[in-house]
Design a protein around this motif. Structure first.
Motif, short mmCIF file in Angstrom:
data_model
loop_
_atom_site.label_atom_id
_atom_site.label_comp_id
_atom_site.label_asym_id
_atom_site.label_seq_id
_atom_site.Cartn_x
_atom_site.Cartn_y
_atom_site.Cartn_z
N LYS A 158 0.93 3.88 -3.05
CA LYS A 158 0.79 5.28 -2.94
C LYS A 158 1.75 6.23 -3.09
O LYS A 158 1.37 7.25 -3.78
N ALA A 159 2.85 5.79 -3.04
CA ALA A 159 4.17 6.57 -3.57
C ALA A 159 4.19 6.34 -4.90
O ALA A 159 5.22 6.95 -5.73
N ASP A 160 3.45 5.61 -5.58
CA ASP A 160 3.72 5.33 -7.08
C ASP A 160 4.96 4.55 -7.46
O ASP A 160 5.66 5.02 -8.28
N LEU A 188 0.81 -1.28 -0.03
CA LEU A 188 -0.08 -0.13 0.05
C LEU A 188 0.90 1.22 -0.12
O LEU A 188 0.68 2.24 -0.74
N GLY A 189 1.96 1.33 0.74
CA GLY A 189 2.92 2.45 0.76
C GLY A 189 3.68 2.49 -0.61
O GLY A 189 3.39 3.54 -1.02
#
Length: 290
Positions: free
Chosen positions: A253-255, A249-250
């Protein structure tokens, strides 16, 4: 074909340790079975977290737990031990719980002596009922089995926390006399206590290994040498899955690149059962064309 209870009895007849990763849903149980383990346990802690997103503090109802047991047993073909908590009420509720779990296909049911609502065995605030009430729960579980429920009884005591190891061992010994097949003294704090449990109690014993919990994290060889028949790992899979999901997920979120963290799509489909489905459904191509 032997029942799941019969399969579990045969496993316990072997003089060896059975390593038991614990599941929380049908998919996690399938992965455990695919990985070659002999049995699994439906962890109350992990199931409460995954099914209702709440801590294991007695919040799940009997109906919710029974439904999850059925989901798992319908997805796998190896023994499942189901967490029956305190039996969800008095001795009559215990009988209903044991009967229901047997009908749902569980090989064994765990019944414990905590005060309801119960708590996870490695968290604060635990308390146990009186000896008489604890013994009535196991007596009722055994009565349900004698009334036709094809299931083993895993009897758990949490008395070590409040009353010391001697009380826990005395309770567990009486559980065995009342018909329990597997004994589980929760949260011994030292190797010496684990050795005492196995030395003083008859029949198969289960160790509960919670990474970061109160019981020493011994190797499989050490657990077997001490005398345990089952080593349960109730949170290992869930903790691994949660950490992996948060990492991904991190990255999302950071692409950031994440492909290396993911299971291949083809393997996902295979493990879930798409290939088996297509193979079986191909037998009915004629009827589909009609």
């Amino acid at each position: 074909m032997p029942s799941q209870a019969e399969k579990l009895r045969k496993l316990l007849d072997a003089d060896k340790l059975h390593v038991m990763p614990c599941c929380f849903d049908a998919l996690s149980a399938k992965l455990i079975e695919q990985s070659g383990f002999d049995l699994t346990f439906m962890s109350g802690f992990a199931t409460s977290a995954s099914r209702i997103g709440q801590p294991d503090l007695g919040l799940m109802s009997y109906g919710e737990v029974l439904d999850q047991v059925g989901n798992i047993t319908n997805a796998v073909d190896f023994p499942l031990i189901a967490d029956g908590d305190t039996g969800y009420g008095n001795a009559m509720n215990v009988r209903r719980t044991v009967t229901g779990f047997a009908k749902a296909g569980a090989a064994a049911v765990m019944i414990e002596d905590q005060v309801a609502p119960k708590r996870c065995g490695h968290t604060p605030g635990k308390a146990v009922v009186s000896r008489d009430e604890a013994f009535d729960r196991i007596r009722a579980a055994n009565d349900a089995r004698e009334n036709g429920a094809d299931i083993l009884i895993l009897a758990r005591t949490d008395a070590r926390h409040e009353h010391g190891l001697s009380e826990a061992i005395e309770r567990a010994a009486r559980f065995k006399e009342l018909g329990a097949d597997i004994l589980f003294v929760e949260a011994p704090k030292t190797v010496a206590e684990m050795e005492t449990v196995c030395r003083e109690l008859p029949g198969p014993k289960m160790a509960n290994i919670v990474e970061g919990g109160e019981t020493p994290e011994l190797s499989h060889r050490e657990l077997e040498e001490i005398g345990f028949a089952i080593a349960a790992y109730p949170l290992t899979l869930m903790a691994s899955a949660m950490k992996a999901m948060l990492t991904t997920l991190g990255q999302l979120k950071a692409d950031a690149p994440r492909q290396s963290e993911l299971m291949d799509f083809k393997e996902i489909r295979t493990r879930i059962g798409f290939s088996d489905y297509y193979e079986i459904s191909s037998r009915y191509e004629t009827s589909r064309r009609d």
